[in-house]
Each structure stands twice: as C-alpha cells, then as structure tokens.
Design an enzyme around this catalytic site. Structure first.
Site, mmCIF file in Angstrom:
data_model
loop_
_atom_site.group_PDB
_atom_site.id
_atom_site.type_symbol
_atom_site.label_atom_id
_atom_site.label_comp_id
_atom_site.label_asym_id
_atom_site.label_seq_id
_atom_site.Cartn_x
_atom_site.Cartn_y
_atom_site.Cartn_z
ATOM 1 N N CYS A 1 -22.871 10.855 7.093
ATOM 2 C CA CYS A 1 -23.555 12.034 6.530
ATOM 3 C C CYS A 1 -22.601 13.012 5.834
ATOM 4 C CB CYS A 1 -24.358 12.739 7.620
ATOM 5 S SG CYS A 1 -23.505 12.854 9.183
ATOM 6 N N GLU B 1 -15.549 10.220 13.703
ATOM 7 C CA GLU B 1 -16.022 10.787 12.438
ATOM 8 C C GLU B 1 -14.909 10.857 11.384
ATOM 9 O OE1 GLU B 1 -19.155 11.183 12.410
ATOM 10 O OE2 GLU B 1 -19.727 12.652 10.908
ATOM 11 N N HIS C 1 -24.271 20.048 6.527
ATOM 12 C CA HIS C 1 -22.834 19.930 6.779
ATOM 13 C C HIS C 1 -22.071 20.641 5.653
ATOM 14 C CE1 HIS C 1 -23.859 17.305 9.950
ATOM 15 N NE2 HIS C 1 -23.478 16.138 9.459
ATOM 16 N N THR D 1 -29.566 15.210 7.342
ATOM 17 C CA THR D 1 -30.579 14.193 7.677
ATOM 18 C C THR D 1 -31.397 13.778 6.456
ATOM 19 O OG1 THR D 1 -32.278 15.796 8.354
ATOM 20 C CG2 THR D 1 -30.794 14.983 10.075
HETATM 21 P P1 NAP Z 1 -31.382 9.628 17.665
HETATM 22 O O1 NAP Z 1 -32.077 10.901 17.352
HETATM 23 O O2 NAP Z 1 -30.665 9.511 18.957
HETATM 24 O O3 NAP Z 1 -32.474 8.416 17.566
HETATM 25 C C1 NAP Z 1 -32.165 7.110 17.971
HETATM 26 C C2 NAP Z 1 -33.352 6.199 17.711
HETATM 27 O O4 NAP Z 1 -32.984 4.847 18.095
HETATM 28 C C3 NAP Z 1 -34.604 6.533 18.514
HETATM 29 O O5 NAP Z 1 -35.741 6.213 17.738
HETATM 30 C C4 NAP Z 1 -34.511 5.562 19.702
HETATM 31 O O6 NAP Z 1 -35.790 5.229 20.243
HETATM 32 C C5 NAP Z 1 -33.976 4.345 18.991
HETATM 33 N N1 NAP Z 1 -33.383 3.355 19.891
HETATM 34 C C6 NAP Z 1 -32.533 3.558 20.924
HETATM 35 N N2 NAP Z 1 -32.236 2.377 21.522
HETATM 36 C C7 NAP Z 1 -32.901 1.421 20.823
HETATM 37 C C8 NAP Z 1 -33.026 0.007 20.929
HETATM 38 N N3 NAP Z 1 -32.364 -0.684 21.882
HETATM 39 N N4 NAP Z 1 -33.807 -0.662 20.049
HETATM 40 C C9 NAP Z 1 -34.472 0.007 19.070
HETATM 41 N N5 NAP Z 1 -34.427 1.358 18.931
HETATM 42 C C10 NAP Z 1 -33.644 2.039 19.785
HETATM 43 O O7 NAP Z 1 -30.308 9.259 16.537
HETATM 44 P P2 NAP Z 1 -30.262 9.676 14.967
HETATM 45 O O8 NAP Z 1 -29.569 10.959 14.802
HETATM 46 O O9 NAP Z 1 -31.614 9.506 14.410
HETATM 47 O O10 NAP Z 1 -29.250 8.590 14.401
HETATM 48 C C11 NAP Z 1 -29.634 7.240 14.118
HETATM 49 C C12 NAP Z 1 -28.508 6.594 13.325
HETATM 50 O O11 NAP Z 1 -28.352 7.275 12.072
HETATM 51 C C13 NAP Z 1 -27.143 6.642 14.022
HETATM 52 O O12 NAP Z 1 -26.407 5.478 13.738
HETATM 53 C C14 NAP Z 1 -26.480 7.844 13.363
HETATM 54 O O13 NAP Z 1 -25.071 7.781 13.412
HETATM 55 C C15 NAP Z 1 -26.990 7.697 11.938
HETATM 56 N N6 NAP Z 1 -26.967 8.947 11.163
HETATM 57 C C16 NAP Z 1 -27.461 10.094 11.679
HETATM 58 C C17 NAP Z 1 -27.418 11.248 10.902
HETATM 59 C C18 NAP Z 1 -27.929 12.571 11.376
HETATM 60 O O14 NAP Z 1 -27.715 13.574 10.671
HETATM 61 N N7 NAP Z 1 -28.589 12.650 12.543
HETATM 62 C C19 NAP Z 1 -26.895 11.206 9.606
HETATM 63 C C20 NAP Z 1 -26.420 10.000 9.117
HETATM 64 C C21 NAP Z 1 -26.459 8.881 9.895
HETATM 65 P P3 NAP Z 1 -36.396 5.851 21.620
HETATM 66 O O15 NAP Z 1 -37.063 7.147 21.224
HETATM 67 O O16 NAP Z 1 -37.375 4.826 22.053
HETATM 68 O O17 NAP Z 1 -35.262 6.049 22.551
#
Ligand code: NAP
Length: 370
Positions: free
Chosen positions: A153, A206, A246, A331
């Site tokens: 990000c 990071e 950010h 995001t």
């Molecule tokens: P998050 O809020 O923790 O969400 C994680 C998601 O993954 C939830 O839907 C969770 O489902 C699901 N999950 C967990 N274990 C799983 C499994 N075994 N099989 C399938 N689904 C599963 O995380 P996030 O911030 O959205 O980030 C997701 C990815 O995007 C990460 O790799 C992160 O580094 C990347 N990212 C995030 C951002 C940001 O700004 N947040 C920016 C760029 C990239 P449940 O609800 O069922 O637990």
C-alpha cells in the site's frame, strides 16, 4: 455489455469490504461469489462481517452466503476472476489453488509479488509487465489461470509519484519515511492502547517490501523476465494514529538535473491511461497541491475518488536533489482500487481467462493474447 462474474476471497476483511464497495456498481464486473475463512463459510455475509465503511453494506451482498474457500468445492460456481484480500500465509496456499483451477487471481497480498513469473503492476506505470503472466505454469498448461499482484500500500502511492520522474530524470537513490494509517493493519489491527497518542516505528517486513517492490515496478520487462531498476532505496516505516491514508516523506537523487518546473510538469502531464477510458482510472494519477501544509490525510485522502496520489512540499534537499511529501489512500489506491484497475487493464489487454488464445507452433506451445 454483459458484466463479467467475479468473486472475492477474504471478502469480510478491511480490503474485502473495499472490494465490495468499489465493485457493487461496477460497469464491467458483477460480484457473484464471496468467501472468507472456514469460520465464515456458510454464513450470510451480514452475519459474518463487521462492516466498517461509511457507506451502507449493499443489501444484495448482505444476503449472499459465504462459500468454502476452495475452488474444488463447487467449481461450477467459482467465477474465473477472483479478487484476493488474504493475509500472505493464507494467500500462499489458496491463490495457487485458484490459479490452477483456471481463475485469474488478482491479489493484494505480498505472497507472490516478487516471484519471477508474477507481474507486480500499477497500470499507469508498468502495464507492459502484464504479459509476464503468460509464463505461469497454469497458463502454459492450458488451464488459463494465473496470479497478478498489486504492490504494497505504500509502494503504490510512492511509485505513482516516482514513475514520471524516473522517465524524465532517472532515479539514482531515494530515501522515504512513512506515516501509515491503522487501517493498513487490517481489522482489528493495532490495539488502541498501542496507537492512540503514539507512533510505532516498526511494521513487520514493510521496509523490505517497499525497497524491493519499487525496483521491480520501475524495472523493465525484457520479454522473459523483469530487469530491476538499479536504484538505491532506503525506507523507514511508521504506524501513526490516522484511520485511512499513508503519508510519505521522500528525498530523491536523480541521474540528470531537474528544475522545480520540470518536476511539476512531469507530474501534471502524467496521464498514461486517459485514452483507454477505464472506469477506475483517475483523470490525474498525481495531483500537486501548492499549499505549504498539504497533503494531509483528513483533507486529501479521497483525491481522485481515493485513486490519486497527492504530492506537495516540493523543495530542494541538502543531502539529495529534491524532497517532497505524498499521500495516498491505503485501502482504495493501495489495495482494492488497485486490484480492480489491474482487472480492467487485463480486460482491455485481452488477458483475462477466456480471452487468452493458445496457438501451436513448431515443437512448443506458443501463447498469444487475442
Ligand atoms: P483483514 O482485515 O485481517 O482481513 C482478512 C480476511 O481474510 C478476512 O476476510 C478473513 O476472513 C480472511 N481469512 C482469514 N483466514 C482465511 C482463510 N484461511 N481462508 C480464507 N480467508 C481467510 O486483512 P486486510 O487488511 O483486509 O488485508 C488483506 C490482505 O491485503 C493482506 O495480505 C494485506 O497485507 C493486504 N493489504 C492490505 C492493505 C490495507 O490497507 N489494509 C493494503 C494493501 C494490501 P474471516 O472474517 O472469516 O476471518
């Protein structure tokens, strides 16, 4: 035009929710499949998700049932375009399984960003890297699935500002210090007692990601692999008590001299996607704000519907050549919006599953885009 069916893996998370917000009224794509962890499978989306966005959860999505997180369970119903918002350890297992089953996996996670045959793409910067996906085994064996990734990000906002400068002046070295929003850590993310009234000067992996991804993104595709840009990049990454957006302070050394006017012109003339009319592409990917105290997350995070990087405070640097501050939405532009734009470019380049044509020439199988 009939909308293409798409699915979201990790649909209940921070990035998954943004996917739903951005895709629900998308002119080219229609959400028909949602999945998250085993804990959520079988539940109504409204029951499994703690919705945190400031627009309401779409009523149609609220009633959808989360599917098992595997392409094998009911292959017929799994769409061939999957947006993935999974933690990288989960992504390592699931993304190749979906690619092997014939899906275009458009991923947000870091799991495969630096893998040799996986494109790491910001459409305005390096859409020409996308044909690298034709080298992935699941494409070569005729199943048509693959993984394409968008960057970290912080790297996205940064490289949008750097790309026009690299093109005109060349980048020799760069120093960046970030102030990253809490939504970047997902939900529930950083505990409130750690972040309120505080700055945390460490975000696991990071700095490494930012340093290596910049050089892959600004590298060139030689027809077989990516030649990395040989720039020196040093990053400091910090978590701050901001919800979205950010902010990054950048000092940069060019290979050719650049004046302030030339830098401003490089940013304002940077509109590489305009003629393609992609629904999610901002008119101005880089917006310069002249005010002495901008950009600021609260005021500028939604520039270009969250898809533009705002730059400001351009001034001479006594260590390198120039320094400036940038801000981008982590995001939207830094995650879900970036992946949706990648999918739009894949569609435009006829690189989605079903669009890729296989032709047999001589001894080997050659792949060409339709
Ligand atoms: P998050 O809020 O923790 O969400 C994680 C998601 O993954 C939830 O839907 C969770 O489902 C699901 N999950 C967990 N274990 C799983 C499994 N075994 N099989 C399938 N689904 C599963 O995380 P996030 O911030 O959205 O980030 C997701 C990815 O995007 C990460 O790799 C992160 O580094 C990347 N990212 C995030 C951002 C940001 O700004 N947040 C920016 C760029 C990239 P449940 O609800 O069922 O637990």
């Amino acid at each position: 035009m009939e909308r293409r069916k798409v699915g979201i893996l990790g649909a209940t998370g921070t990035v998954g929710q943004r996917f739903i917000q951005l895709l629900e009224s998308h002119p080219w794509f229609e959400i028909t499949w949602l999945a998250a962890s085993e804990r959520s499978a079988g539940k109504r989306y409204a029951d499994a998700c703690r919705w945190k966005l400031d627009t309401p959860m779409p009523a149609r999505i609220a009633e959808m049932v989360l599917q098992p997180n595997t392409p094998a369970a009911n292959t017929e119903e799994v769409p061939r375009i999957i947006f993935a918002a999974l933690d990288s350890d989960v992504a390592k297992e699931l993304e190749p399984a979906f690619a092997e089953a014939g899906c275009a996996v458009i991923s947000n996670s870091s799991a495969f960003r630096m893998t040799e045959d996986v494109p790491l793409v910001i459409p305005e910067v390096n859409a020409d890297h996308l044909p690298l996906l034709l080298q992935q085994t699941s494409v070569k064996n005729g199943k048509g699935g693959y993984i394409v990734t968008n960057p970290n990000c912080c790297a996205i906002g940064l490289v949008l500002a750097l790309a026009p400068l690299q093109e005109r002046f060349g980048i020799e070295a760069m120093f960046v210090s970030t102030m990253q929003a809490v939504s970047g850590a997902g939900y529930p993310g950083v505990p409130s007692l750690d972040i309120l009234g505080n700055v945390v000067p460490f975000i696991k992996n990071e700095e490494e990601k930012l340093q290596e991804e910049v050089n892959k993104l600004l590298g060139s595709f030689n027809g077989a692999a990516i030649d990395m840009l040989p720039a020196k990049v040093s990053a400091h990454c910090n978590r701050v008590a901001v919800i979205d957006g950010h902010t990054e302070c950048v000092s940069i050394k060019f290979t050719k001299p650049a004046t302030r006017e030339e830098i401003l012109a490089a940013w304002s003339e940077f509109q590489p996607l305009t003629q393609h009319h992609l629904p999610s592409a901002p008119e101005h990917p880089v917006i310069f704000n002249e005010a002495i105290d901008r950009p600021q997350p609260r005021l500028d995070v939604n520039a270009g519907k969250g898809m533009s990087t705002t730059v400001g405070r351009l001034r001479e640097c006594s260590l390198f050549d120039w320094k400036f501050v940038l801000l981008s939405h982590n995001t939207v532009r830094g995650a879900a919006g970036a992946a949706v734009l990648n999918a739009e470019v894949l569609a435009k380049m006829d690189l989605l599953p079903g669009q890729i044509k296989h032709t047999q020439t001589g001894a080997g199988r050659e792949l060409v885009s339709a």
